[in-house]
Design an enzyme around this catalytic site. Structure first.
Site, mmCIF file in Angstrom:
data_model
loop_
_atom_site.group_PDB
_atom_site.id
_atom_site.type_symbol
_atom_site.label_atom_id
_atom_site.label_comp_id
_atom_site.label_asym_id
_atom_site.label_seq_id
_atom_site.Cartn_x
_atom_site.Cartn_y
_atom_site.Cartn_z
ATOM 1 N N CYS A 181 -139.354 -88.006 -94.439
ATOM 2 C CA CYS A 181 -138.215 -88.892 -94.210
ATOM 3 C C CYS A 181 -138.317 -90.220 -94.964
ATOM 4 O O CYS A 181 -137.404 -91.041 -94.894
ATOM 5 C CB CYS A 181 -138.047 -89.134 -92.713
ATOM 6 N N HIS A 210 -135.741 -97.967 -89.751
ATOM 7 C CA HIS A 210 -135.813 -96.507 -89.757
ATOM 8 C C HIS A 210 -135.149 -95.996 -88.482
ATOM 9 O O HIS A 210 -134.359 -95.059 -88.527
ATOM 10 C CB HIS A 210 -137.264 -96.057 -89.866
ATOM 11 N N GLU A 224 -142.083 -98.984 -84.721
ATOM 12 C CA GLU A 224 -141.452 -99.798 -85.758
ATOM 13 C C GLU A 224 -141.220 -101.219 -85.268
ATOM 14 O O GLU A 224 -141.374 -102.184 -86.030
ATOM 15 C CB GLU A 224 -140.130 -99.171 -86.212
ATOM 16 N N LYS A 260 -128.636 -95.100 -88.214
ATOM 17 C CA LYS A 260 -128.766 -93.716 -87.754
ATOM 18 C C LYS A 260 -128.012 -93.498 -86.443
ATOM 19 O O LYS A 260 -127.753 -92.362 -86.058
ATOM 20 C CB LYS A 260 -130.234 -93.340 -87.589
ATOM 21 N N HIS A 293 -130.021 -88.637 -88.374
ATOM 22 C CA HIS A 293 -131.164 -88.792 -89.271
ATOM 23 C C HIS A 293 -131.057 -87.807 -90.433
ATOM 24 O O HIS A 293 -131.155 -86.598 -90.239
ATOM 25 C CB HIS A 293 -132.454 -88.557 -88.489
ATOM 26 N N PHE A 331 -142.958 -88.100 -91.606
ATOM 27 C CA PHE A 331 -144.055 -87.264 -91.157
ATOM 28 C C PHE A 331 -145.144 -87.267 -92.229
ATOM 29 O O PHE A 331 -144.857 -87.258 -93.428
ATOM 30 C CB PHE A 331 -143.594 -85.823 -90.923
#
Length: 412
Positions: free
Chosen positions: A163, A302, A313, A334, A339, A398
């Site tokens: 991502c 994010h 975050e 998002k 996402h 990831f």
């Protein structure tokens, strides 16, 4: 001598718009692009909603024969790239094609094509799968197709960092132009994984929200968040050497000034709880830009709507910015798009660019229940008319990948 790098073209296809103009208008209104899944039969799936691209068509942009030989992620990528290229008004008859390159990412690539060809192989034998399966399925083919379409003959590559992919693509393209290796780079990312395997894979690892209420599915920083919502789409940016852009009379949206990339080196899917990797990426980007943390006014987070990401975050932002973290606006778009995985950073870079250009900070929509772990100013529910000089956009993936870019408002 380092070059200045500016953004001279934008393109996007995503759940709230099929071009930049419509996307930005809907972002300012706080439109939610999440709804019932229509691309696959979800009768046997726990997940029922996603951020689908609506009324998508390649007509007039990609030849019909060519489109049939592209996975959906490549089609989305091409439409966004063609919009950005057209927007930039580059004339390739006047350019050195070997000074123009492409870095266009996808986290997963042609998943829809892989599923379809696996089904064919099971039914008819694997030697009977499509001869176009491999070039349709591989993650770098969007970049290759874009280079063929634009005539860009410089470096053409595909960053795959889950991502964080398209934020890394933008950052790498920025440095490539800044260090003098190219005059122009078309960069971004695309993803199209609203498929049986995509939904099933993320569901089985407990990453997706299973609510059927579109307005309570993607709820970043909300205490009731319970997983992200799958989205699809693409974002594309033309990055250009400032002197080159001025010489050809190009319009300029914003300047790219900083980039940081790190790895948590902690876990295959979970972010490091203390946010140290993300904090280091943001600090690296700030130092790269030659500014101080206090200069940054907005962060496009994010903000995936998972418990671990949003809390981690938030911690990372506090670590990187200290007391200034509480003076920052930190929203997650998002909440509107879901996402977009490997395409997320590029679409969010478009949002961040337009936020600087228009002096408008998009909201984190559908926010209801405050979380003491996420206590920053997340611009809840209502966007704001605020002029900001520097904005940062985060992407975390990831594998522990962290990528942060910093954009500066353009003052002619």
């Amino acid at each position: 001598m380092k070059k200045r790098v500016v953004i001279t073209g934008l393109g996007t296809v995503n759940p709230i718009g099929n071009n930049v103009k419509d996307t930005w208008e809907n972002a300012k209104k706080g439109v939610c692009g999440i709804g019932p899944i229509t691309r696959v039969d979800v009768t046997d799936h726990l997940v029922k909603v996603a951020g689908e691209v609506k009324d998508f068509s390649t007509e007039g942009i990609i030849d019909k024969k060519e489109a049939r030989r592209m996975d959906r992620y490549s089609q989305l990528a091409m439409v966004a790239a063609v919009e950005a290229f057209s927007d930039s008004q580059l004339d390739m008859d006047k350019e050195d094609a070997f000074r123009c390159g492409v870095i266009f990412s996808s986290g997963i690539g042609g998943m829809e094509t892989t599923e379809a060809n696996y089904a064919t192989g099971e039914k008819r034998g694997y030697d009977k799968v499509s001869p176009f399966y491999i070039p349709m399925g591989i993650s770098n083919m969007a970049a290759g197709n874009i280079a063929i379409r634009t005539g860009f003959k410089g470096m053409c590559t595909c960053v795959v960092t889950a991502c964080a992919s398209s934020n890394n693509a933008i950052g790498d393209a920025f440095h490539y132009v800044r260090d003098g290796y190219a005059d122009v780079m078309l960069c971004g990312g695309a993803e199209a994984t609203i498929t049986h395997l995509g939904l099933g894979g993320f569901t089985s690892m407990k990453a997706l929200n299973t609510t059927e209420d579109p307005n309570r599915a993607s709820i970043p920083f909300d205490k009731e968040r319970a997983g992200f919502v799958m989205g699809e789409g693409a974002g594309a940016l033309i990055l250009e050497d400032y002197d080159h852009a001025v010489a050809r009379g190009a319009k300029i949206y914003a300047e790219v000034v900083g980039y940081g990339s790190t790895c948590d080196a902690y876990h295959i899917t979970a972010p490091c709880p203390d946010g140290s990797g993300g904090a280091a990426a943001m600090t690296m980007a700030i130092n790269d830009a030659g500014i101080t943390p206090m200069d940054v006014g907005y962060i496009n987070a994010h903000g995936t709507s998972t418990h671990l990401n949003d809390a981690g975050e938030t911690m990372a932002i506090k670590t990187a910015f200290g007391d200034h973290a509480y003076k920052l606006m930190v929203s997650s778009t998002k909440s509107m798009t879901g996402h977009l995985l490997g395409g997320a950073g590029a679409v969010e870079a478009v949002f961040t660019t337009m936020a600087l250009k228009d002096g408008f900070i998009p909201a984190t929509i559908n926010y209801q229940v405050p979380d003491e772990e996420c206590d920053l100013d997340i611009v809840p529910n209502e966007g704001r008319n605020v002029q900001v000089e520097y904005a940062l956009s985060n992407s975390l993936g990831f594998g522990g990948h962290n990528a942060s870019i910093i954009l500066k408002k353009w003052e002619a």
